[in-house]
Design an enzyme around this catalytic site. Structure first.
Site, mmCIF file in Angstrom:
data_model
loop_
_atom_site.group_PDB
_atom_site.id
_atom_site.type_symbol
_atom_site.label_atom_id
_atom_site.label_comp_id
_atom_site.label_asym_id
_atom_site.label_seq_id
_atom_site.Cartn_x
_atom_site.Cartn_y
_atom_site.Cartn_z
ATOM 1 N N GLU A 226 -16.717 -5.047 49.352
ATOM 2 C CA GLU A 226 -16.216 -4.279 48.357
ATOM 3 C C GLU A 226 -16.104 -4.770 46.889
ATOM 4 O OE1 GLU A 226 -15.212 -1.516 47.282
ATOM 5 O OE2 GLU A 226 -13.308 -0.897 48.347
ATOM 6 N N ASP B 203 -7.616 -3.471 44.507
ATOM 7 C CA ASP B 203 -6.623 -3.288 43.313
ATOM 8 C C ASP B 203 -5.270 -3.108 44.394
ATOM 9 O OD1 ASP B 203 -5.455 -2.497 41.096
ATOM 10 O OD2 ASP B 203 -6.256 -0.821 40.890
HETATM 11 P P1 5GP Z 1 -7.429 0.172 45.637
HETATM 12 O O1 5GP Z 1 -7.491 1.166 46.607
HETATM 13 O O2 5GP Z 1 -7.694 -1.004 46.089
HETATM 14 O O3 5GP Z 1 -6.546 0.526 44.570
HETATM 15 O O4 5GP Z 1 -8.726 0.613 44.791
HETATM 16 C C1 5GP Z 1 -10.235 0.233 45.444
HETATM 17 C C2 5GP Z 1 -11.232 1.216 44.413
HETATM 18 O O5 5GP Z 1 -10.608 1.473 43.111
HETATM 19 C C3 5GP Z 1 -12.334 0.323 44.072
HETATM 20 O O6 5GP Z 1 -13.104 0.342 45.222
HETATM 21 C C4 5GP Z 1 -12.806 1.000 42.683
HETATM 22 O O7 5GP Z 1 -13.609 2.013 43.036
HETATM 23 C C5 5GP Z 1 -11.320 1.284 42.186
HETATM 24 N N1 5GP Z 1 -11.016 0.521 41.270
HETATM 25 C C6 5GP Z 1 -9.760 -0.297 41.324
HETATM 26 N N2 5GP Z 1 -9.752 -1.266 40.215
HETATM 27 C C7 5GP Z 1 -10.748 -0.697 39.240
HETATM 28 C C8 5GP Z 1 -11.313 -1.401 38.240
HETATM 29 O O8 5GP Z 1 -10.725 -2.372 37.364
HETATM 30 N N3 5GP Z 1 -12.536 -1.126 37.655
HETATM 31 C C9 5GP Z 1 -13.281 0.004 38.381
HETATM 32 N N4 5GP Z 1 -14.228 0.283 37.621
HETATM 33 N N5 5GP Z 1 -12.753 0.432 39.523
HETATM 34 C C10 5GP Z 1 -11.679 0.015 40.076
#
Ligand code: 5GP
Length: 174
Positions: A99, A103
């Protein structure tokens, strides 16, 4: 929207290359003699994955899973849809999910639950970046490139509105 010239460097190319080499060595040691199935999460992992698998000195297969998260451009809702599925079964295999960034952890939590239903022998996660500030659920991360502060980052596969994936370093809007 912002421009490439608005970006400040958070992690430069040289630092990324060095750390990915270390991860490749560690993963090669851990999976020696195993039936390794690398699964990249599209689209963000494609740059990291390409460098990571070339740092392995063991055999593996590579497949991709397309996921889209409903939510705004910069926040995760945790509601995830599979937009493109694996092309081969993973039953009985040792799966390494690759991955770009974890986040909130909600996307990975959903994915782990989904992969378990396919009866792999094992599943581990390898993420280039981890932003623990926003964690909303417990996700076991076995291999991690870097822990970062709560910036919205782009580059090295990560986008903003589908742009900046080709930037060769991790940056953020200054
Ligand atoms: P989560 O479900 O862990 O919050 O987010 C995962 C997905 O959110 C990542 O695979 C990515 O696509 C997007 N994402 C989370 N933080 C960032 C960031 O700082 N920059 C970008 N470009 N995408 C993010």
């Amino acid at each position: 929207m912002f421009k490439r010239s608005d970006l400040a460097t958070l992690i430069d190319s040289e630092t990324l290359t060095k750390r990915i080499g270390e991860l490749g060595e560690e993963i090669s040691r851990d999976y020696e003699g195993k039936d390794l199935a690398v699964i990249g999460i599209l689209k963000g992992s494609f740059v990291f994955l390409a460098d990571l698998v070339r740092a392995f000195d063991i055999e593996c297969t590579v497949d991709f899973l397309g996921l889209s998260s409903y939510g705004s451009a910069t926040t995760s809702s945790g509601v995830v849809k599979i937009t493109s599925d694996l092309t081969t079964p993973i039953e009985g295999r040792d799966v390494l999910v690759v991955e770009d960034i974890i986040d909130t952890g909600l996307t990975m939590r959903y994915l782990l639950d989904n992969l378990q239903t396919r009866r792999p022998n094992s599943v581990r996660i390898c993420t280039l970046l981890h932003k623990p500030a926003n964690a909303r659920c417990e996700v076991p991360i076995h291999y991690k490139g870097f822990t970062i502060d709560d910036h919205f980052v782009v580059g090295f596969g990560l986008d903003y509105a589908e742009k900046f994936r080709n930037v060769p370093y991790i940056g953020y809007k200054r």
